[in-house]
Design a protein around this motif. Structure first.
Motif, PDB file in Angstrom:
ATOM      1  N   GLU A  34     -22.933  87.398  50.476  1.00 42.39           N
ATOM      2  CA  GLU A  34     -22.114  86.350  49.864  1.00 42.39           C
ATOM      3  C   GLU A  34     -20.653  86.482  50.239  1.00 42.39           C
TER       4      GLU A  34
ATOM      5  N   GLY B  53     -25.324  80.265  55.688  1.00 44.79           N
ATOM      6  CA  GLY B  53     -26.685  80.642  55.324  1.00 44.79           C
ATOM      7  C   GLY B  53     -26.766  81.429  54.047  1.00 44.79           C
ATOM      8  N   ASP B  54     -25.748  82.225  53.720  1.00 43.32           N
ATOM      9  CA  ASP B  54     -25.737  82.961  52.463  1.00 43.32           C
ATOM     10  C   ASP B  54     -25.245  82.041  51.350  1.00 43.32           C
ATOM     11  N   LYS B  55     -25.343  82.528  50.127  1.00 38.56           N
ATOM     12  CA  LYS B  55     -24.926  81.728  48.975  1.00 38.56           C
ATOM     13  C   LYS B  55     -23.530  82.140  48.514  1.00 38.56           C
TER      14      LYS B  55
ATOM     15  N   TYR C 288     -19.519  78.113  54.426  1.00 36.08           N
ATOM     16  CA  TYR C 288     -20.679  77.771  53.610  1.00 36.08           C
ATOM     17  C   TYR C 288     -20.912  76.262  53.603  1.00 36.08           C
TER      18      TYR C 288
ATOM     19  N   SER D 109     -25.110  73.092  50.582  1.00 36.76           N
ATOM     20  CA  SER D 109     -26.399  73.604  50.079  1.00 36.76           C
ATOM     21  C   SER D 109     -26.361  75.096  49.793  1.00 36.76           C
ATOM     22  N   ASP D 110     -25.321  75.776  50.266  1.00 36.56           N
ATOM     23  CA  ASP D 110     -25.175  77.223  50.022  1.00 36.56           C
ATOM     24  C   ASP D 110     -24.455  77.524  48.706  1.00 36.56           C
TER      25      ASP D 110
END
Length: 275
Positions: free
Chosen positions: A27, A33-35, A73, A76-77
């Protein structure tokens, strides 16, 4: 035998915990791809609102989404986390969110606990009245009127204590209740930041019913709150905010979220909170 099984179970849990921690560490990397978890308001139309169908809308949401994209980000992340006013510092300090974009006025007291990037919006305390009411044009006119705000609001106390001591102050549980009272004549005015008032007035069901008086009873510089000492993130957020202003996105977000209320916003403020 039982002890051996218990030890094995504990080891398995620890392994899973470590794996989960390793997965979560992405993160902070800023790679796609990460949140990323961001704190916003869930109950402020035009700024931060969670709609019945589970979507998130508002100026703060647009700003946060833009900044997150500049950090790497996609929309959607983003994991949106509710950030009530009283919980914002704790959410940041505990690491529950990466940053907070939630009508978060920059004050010296708050800067003792968290850092701020920005500001990204200059708001002022104002009054919202019925569209056909011409009897309230200055704050002193409230001395013979019923004024509504939410319980514990510093805005209401500011008016009552300093500006219109004879105002009949009604404190209700939420702004929506004040708006209902304003619409049916139970109260004469509602007070808080003009950006918040504009957000409510711009809602489809309220359009044309209310107007902002246009008073500037305070200066509220909204900043993005983040963990104290994170200079790298601080610098990146400020850079994103500068780009948001220069490429026209800031103006687009203001118009989209506050336009129907005829909100006469201040120009995008100069970024003063250096890392």
């Amino acid at each position: 035998m039982k002890l051996h099984k218990a030890s094995a179970a504990v080891a398995a849990v620890l392994t899973l915990s470590l794996a989960a921690t390793a997965c979560g560490s992405g993160e902070d990397s800023g790679s796609g791809g990460d949140k990323i978890t961001i704190g916003i308001k869930f109950d402020q139309p035009g700024l931060g609102l969670k709609t019945p169908d589970g979507k998130y809308t508002g100026f703060d949401v647009d700003v946060a989404t833009y900044v997150a994209k500049e950090l790497g980000y996609e929309a959607s992340d983003i994991v949106w986390k509710q950030a009530p006013s009283a919980e914002r510092e704790n959410l940041i300090k505990n690491g529950d969110v990466k940053f907070v974009v939630a009508t978060y006025s920059i004050t010296d007291k708050r800067k003792q606990e968290v850092d701020f990037a920005g500001p990204y919006l200059l708001a002022h305390q104002d009054l919202l009245v019925r569209a056909d009411d011409s009897s309230i044009t200055k704050v002193e006119d409230l001395n013979s009127k019923k004024l509504c705000s939410v319980t514990g609001s510093t805005s209401a106390q500011n008016v009552k204590n300093k500006l219109a001591p004879k105002a009949d102050l009604q404190q209700l549980g939420g702004y929506s209740e004040c708006l209902t009272g304003l619409e049916n004549g139970a109260v004469d005015a509602l007070t808080t930041d003009d950006s918040i008032l504009a957000g409510f007035a711009a809602q489809q069901q309220h359009q044309g019913k209310f107007k902002l008086v246009g008073l500037k009873m305070s200066d509220e510089n909204y900043g993005i709150g983040l963990k104290k000492g994170d200079k790298d993130l601080h610098s990146k957020i400020n850079k994103a905010l500068e780009k948001m202003k220069s490429d026209g996105s800031w103006d687009k977000f203001v118009k989209a979220n506050f336009g129907p209320a005829n909100y006469k916003n201040e120009p995008a403020p100069e970024i003063t909170e250096a890392s």
